[in-house]
Write an enzyme that holds these catalytic residues in place. Structure first.
Site, PDB file in Angstrom:
ATOM      1  N   ASP A 128      -1.167  -0.291   7.983  1.00  0.00           N
ATOM      2  CA  ASP A 128      -1.891  -1.021   6.942  1.00  0.00           C
ATOM      3  C   ASP A 128      -1.151  -2.308   6.639  1.00  0.00           C
ATOM      4  O   ASP A 128       0.080  -2.375   6.740  1.00  0.00           O
ATOM      5  CB  ASP A 128      -2.021  -0.169   5.677  1.00  0.00           C
ATOM      6  CG  ASP A 128      -3.016   0.969   5.841  1.00  0.00           C
ATOM      7  OD1 ASP A 128      -3.976   0.821   6.611  1.00  0.00           O
ATOM      8  OD2 ASP A 128      -2.828   2.011   5.185  1.00  0.00           O
ATOM      9  N   ASP A 146     -10.314  -0.074   8.092  1.00  0.00           N
ATOM     10  CA  ASP A 146     -10.766   0.511   6.828  1.00  0.00           C
ATOM     11  C   ASP A 146     -11.891  -0.321   6.224  1.00  0.00           C
ATOM     12  O   ASP A 146     -12.869   0.217   5.700  1.00  0.00           O
ATOM     13  CB  ASP A 146      -9.612   0.585   5.823  1.00  0.00           C
ATOM     14  CG  ASP A 146      -8.466   1.455   6.291  1.00  0.00           C
ATOM     15  OD1 ASP A 146      -8.691   2.383   7.091  1.00  0.00           O
ATOM     16  OD2 ASP A 146      -7.325   1.194   5.856  1.00  0.00           O
TER      17      ASP A 146
END
EC number: 3.4.23.36
Length: 169
Positions: A128, A146
C-alpha cells in the site's frame, strides 16, 4: 456435446483489456514504490495537506482486516480473489460488449483483485502507498488495486439502484 465458442469481440470479455491495464499499472506503481521509498511511516513523502505517499505492507484485506492472523489469510484472500475473478469473467462472457457500465465495473474489480493477489502470492502481503488524512485521522493506506475494486463495486451498486428506479417507472 461441444462447448460453445467464446466470442471475445461481441461479449463483455472484450473489456478485459481494462483489467489488464489496471493490473499492469498497479504492479508497476508498487515496484516503483518498493524500489524508491523507505519502508514505513517515517519515510512518507508529504505531497498535500491531506495526502502522503508511503510504503507499507498489509497482511490482511481492506482496512487491514485479519492482518494479525498467522498467515492463513494470505491464501484465504487469494482464493476469494480467484473465485470472484472467475465469476465476474463468466458474467462478462454473458454480457454484450456494448453493456459498457457493468463490463467496466467488472474489469476494474478483476484488475484490482489480480493486482492484490499477485502481491499476496509473490510477497506474502499487499503493498500500500496512498495515505489520505484529515488532521490526525488517517484512513488506512491503500493502493490503485483497492481503488479500482471500490470504484467497480460502487458502479455495480449504482447500476442496481438505477435498475430498481427504472423498474418502478
Amino acid at each position: 456435446m461441444s462447448q460453445p465458442e467464446i466470442d471475445f469481440k461481441h461479449s463483455g470479455l472484450r473489456w478485459l483489456w481494462l483489467a489488464a491495464v489496471v493490473f499492469i499499472a498497479d504492479i508497476a506503481i508498487k515496484w516503483l514504490v518498493m524500489d524508491n521509498m523507505g519502508y514505513g511511516w517515517n519515510h512518507r513523502i508529504e505531497l498535500l495537506p491531506f495526502f502522503n505517499l508511503l510504503y507499507v505492507h498489509n497482511y490482511g484485506a481492506a482496512f487491514s482486516f485479519l492482518s494479525e492472523q498467522s498467515g492463513w489469510q494470505r491464501w484465504f484472500f487469494s482464493g476469494i480473489a480467484f473465485v470472484v475473478t472467475g465469476m465476474l469473467a463468466y458474467w462478462m462472457r454473458k454480457l454484450p460488449a456494448q453493456e459498457k457500465w457493468n463490463n467496466v465495473a467488472y474489469a476494474l474489480i478483476i484488475g484490482g483483485a489480480l493486482g492484490n493477489v499477485f502481491d499476496r502470492i509473490v510477497h506474502g502481503y499487499v503493498i500500500d502507498y496512498l495515505d489520505f488524512f484529515v488532521g490526525n485521522y488517517h484512513w488506512p493506506a491503500f493502493n490503485l488495486a483497492d481503488s479500482a475494486i471500490c470504484i467497480g463495486a460502487v458502479m455495480i451498486i449504482l447500476d442496481g439502484l438505477r435498475g430498481k428506479s427504472s423498474a418502478k417507472a
